[in-house]
Design a protein around this motif. Structure first.
Motif, mmCIF file in Angstrom:
data_model
loop_
_atom_site.group_PDB
_atom_site.id
_atom_site.type_symbol
_atom_site.label_atom_id
_atom_site.label_comp_id
_atom_site.label_asym_id
_atom_site.label_seq_id
_atom_site.Cartn_x
_atom_site.Cartn_y
_atom_site.Cartn_z
ATOM 1 N N ASN A 72 0.649 -1.229 -0.042
ATOM 2 C CA ASN A 72 -0.102 0.200 0.114
ATOM 3 C C ASN A 72 0.852 1.242 0.079
ATOM 4 O O ASN A 72 0.510 2.278 -0.773
ATOM 5 N N GLU A 73 1.921 1.346 0.612
ATOM 6 C CA GLU A 73 2.825 2.389 0.764
ATOM 7 C C GLU A 73 3.618 2.943 -0.399
ATOM 8 O O GLU A 73 3.750 3.865 -0.614
ATOM 9 N N ASN A 74 3.847 1.859 -1.327
ATOM 10 C CA ASN A 74 4.386 2.003 -2.705
ATOM 11 C C ASN A 74 3.351 1.789 -3.766
ATOM 12 O O ASN A 74 3.823 2.102 -5.000
ATOM 13 N N HIS A 75 2.276 1.659 -3.558
ATOM 14 C CA HIS A 75 0.990 1.461 -4.485
ATOM 15 C C HIS A 75 1.468 0.436 -5.694
ATOM 16 O O HIS A 75 1.162 0.772 -6.791
ATOM 17 N N ILE A 76 1.899 -0.704 -5.194
ATOM 18 C CA ILE A 76 2.323 -1.658 -5.857
ATOM 19 C C ILE A 76 1.757 -3.094 -5.464
ATOM 20 O O ILE A 76 1.493 -3.235 -4.483
ATOM 21 N N VAL A 77 1.310 -3.853 -6.459
ATOM 22 C CA VAL A 77 0.702 -5.147 -6.201
ATOM 23 C C VAL A 77 1.537 -6.150 -7.032
ATOM 24 O O VAL A 77 2.077 -5.853 -8.167
ATOM 25 N N ASP A 78 2.185 -7.286 -6.422
ATOM 26 C CA ASP A 78 3.094 -8.322 -7.148
ATOM 27 C C ASP A 78 2.154 -9.546 -6.934
ATOM 28 O O ASP A 78 1.701 -9.943 -6.063
ATOM 29 N N VAL A 79 2.083 -10.144 -8.160
ATOM 30 C CA VAL A 79 1.193 -11.360 -8.425
ATOM 31 C C VAL A 79 2.312 -12.702 -9.041
ATOM 32 O O VAL A 79 2.716 -12.114 -10.025
ATOM 33 N N HIS A 80 2.453 -13.351 -8.202
ATOM 34 C CA HIS A 80 3.215 -14.661 -8.703
ATOM 35 C C HIS A 80 2.499 -15.810 -9.096
ATOM 36 O O HIS A 80 1.810 -16.146 -7.987
ATOM 37 N N VAL A 81 2.515 -16.352 -10.098
ATOM 38 C CA VAL A 81 1.942 -17.611 -10.589
ATOM 39 C C VAL A 81 2.872 -18.549 -10.872
ATOM 40 O O VAL A 81 3.703 -18.637 -11.665
ATOM 41 N N TYR A 101 0.602 1.147 -9.561
ATOM 42 C CA TYR A 101 -0.486 2.346 -9.681
ATOM 43 C C TYR A 101 0.093 3.699 -9.740
ATOM 44 O O TYR A 101 -0.449 4.559 -10.057
ATOM 45 N N SER A 102 1.509 3.810 -9.062
ATOM 46 C CA SER A 102 1.806 5.259 -9.158
ATOM 47 C C SER A 102 2.271 5.525 -10.665
ATOM 48 O O SER A 102 2.045 6.728 -10.856
ATOM 49 N N HIS A 103 2.777 4.754 -11.107
ATOM 50 C CA HIS A 103 3.074 5.309 -12.681
ATOM 51 C C HIS A 103 2.094 4.706 -13.785
ATOM 52 O O HIS A 103 2.002 5.265 -14.911
ATOM 53 N N GLY A 104 1.016 3.841 -13.191
ATOM 54 C CA GLY A 104 -0.247 3.537 -14.043
ATOM 55 C C GLY A 104 0.240 2.710 -15.049
ATOM 56 O O GLY A 104 -0.508 2.587 -16.087
ATOM 57 N N TYR A 105 1.000 1.360 -14.761
ATOM 58 C CA TYR A 105 1.381 0.675 -15.714
ATOM 59 C C TYR A 105 1.278 -0.880 -14.771
ATOM 60 O O TYR A 105 1.459 -0.922 -13.869
ATOM 61 N N ILE A 106 0.848 -2.038 -15.781
ATOM 62 C CA ILE A 106 0.894 -3.363 -15.240
ATOM 63 C C ILE A 106 1.782 -4.082 -16.391
ATOM 64 O O ILE A 106 1.931 -4.008 -17.505
ATOM 65 N N LYS A 132 -1.104 0.072 -20.045
ATOM 66 C CA LYS A 132 -1.496 1.089 -19.115
ATOM 67 C C LYS A 132 -2.844 0.457 -18.291
ATOM 68 O O LYS A 132 -3.658 -0.028 -18.947
ATOM 69 N N ILE A 133 -2.796 0.984 -17.134
ATOM 70 C CA ILE A 133 -3.910 0.504 -16.262
ATOM 71 C C ILE A 133 -5.093 1.477 -16.764
ATOM 72 O O ILE A 133 -5.112 2.641 -16.801
ATOM 73 N N ASN A 134 -6.104 0.633 -17.124
ATOM 74 C CA ASN A 134 -7.431 1.552 -17.716
ATOM 75 C C ASN A 134 -8.233 1.303 -16.413
ATOM 76 O O ASN A 134 -8.803 0.334 -15.961
ATOM 77 N N LYS A 135 -8.737 2.293 -15.758
ATOM 78 C CA LYS A 135 -9.570 2.538 -14.594
ATOM 79 C C LYS A 135 -10.776 1.790 -14.739
ATOM 80 O O LYS A 135 -11.491 1.384 -13.661
ATOM 81 N N GLU A 136 -11.196 1.761 -15.988
ATOM 82 C CA GLU A 136 -12.687 0.978 -16.221
ATOM 83 C C GLU A 136 -12.601 -0.359 -15.878
ATOM 84 O O GLU A 136 -13.653 -1.014 -15.591
ATOM 85 N N ASP A 137 -11.509 -1.072 -16.296
ATOM 86 C CA ASP A 137 -11.371 -2.401 -16.160
ATOM 87 C C ASP A 137 -10.483 -2.817 -15.119
ATOM 88 O O ASP A 137 -10.732 -4.371 -14.722
ATOM 89 N N ILE A 138 -9.698 -2.221 -14.513
ATOM 90 C CA ILE A 138 -8.633 -2.553 -13.417
ATOM 91 C C ILE A 138 -9.079 -1.937 -11.884
ATOM 92 O O ILE A 138 -9.336 -0.747 -12.118
ATOM 93 N N PRO A 139 -9.410 -2.973 -11.206
ATOM 94 C CA PRO A 139 -9.834 -2.224 -9.770
ATOM 95 C C PRO A 139 -8.596 -1.451 -9.392
ATOM 96 O O PRO A 139 -7.569 -1.594 -9.229
ATOM 97 N N GLU A 140 -9.067 -0.393 -8.282
ATOM 98 C CA GLU A 140 -8.227 0.386 -7.699
ATOM 99 C C GLU A 140 -7.523 -0.355 -6.657
ATOM 100 O O GLU A 140 -8.008 -1.586 -6.391
ATOM 101 N N LEU A 141 -6.401 -0.031 -6.259
ATOM 102 C CA LEU A 141 -5.558 -0.558 -5.381
ATOM 103 C C LEU A 141 -6.332 -0.915 -3.711
ATOM 104 O O LEU A 141 -6.347 -2.086 -3.710
#
Length: 113
Positions: free
Chosen positions: A6-15, A28-33, A47-56
């Motif tokens: 939360n403090e860096n506005h980043i989510v890491d997903v490992h599959v 989320y800080s830079h607006g990219y995935i 680019k993060i599309n706010k209509e399709d990608i949930p907020e942090l």
């Protein structure tokens, strides 16, 4: 696994799924995935599309709701078409735009936007 910073506005997903293994960063800080597909030796950036990608804040809540997670990852929700990023291994300009976490994930790999 999913880690939310939360403090860096980043989510890491490992599959971890054999040949289908991947790492994804939602910056989320830079607006990219960025998704690094290990079998393809490439990074895909969008680019993060706010209509399709949930907020942090919402993403953290959704991670704990099993029924909702199935909806978030449904192929019916987000369709992405990638085109070549025209940058052989990432120019300095790209790393400034995409941010350090994505640079660390994708450095040395071909980029596709």
């Amino acid at each position: 696994t999913m880690t939310i910073q939360n403090e860096n506005h980043i989510v890491d997903v490992h599959v971890r799924s054999g040949v289908y293994s991947s790492d994804t960063i939602f910056d989320y800080s830079h607006g990219y995935i960025a998704t690094r597909l290990f079998s393809r030796h490439a990074c895909f950036i969008m680019k993060i599309n706010k209509e399709d990608i949930p907020e942090l804040e919402e993403l953290g809540r959704l991670a704990f709701e099993r029924k909702t997670m199935k909806t978030v990852y449904s192929p019916n929700n987000v369709w992405v078409q990638f085109r070549s990023g025209h940058s052989l291994f990432g120019a300095l300009r790209n790393w400034i735009v995409y941010g350090r976490p994505i640079q660390q994930l994708c450095s040395g790999l071909p980029l596709y936007e």
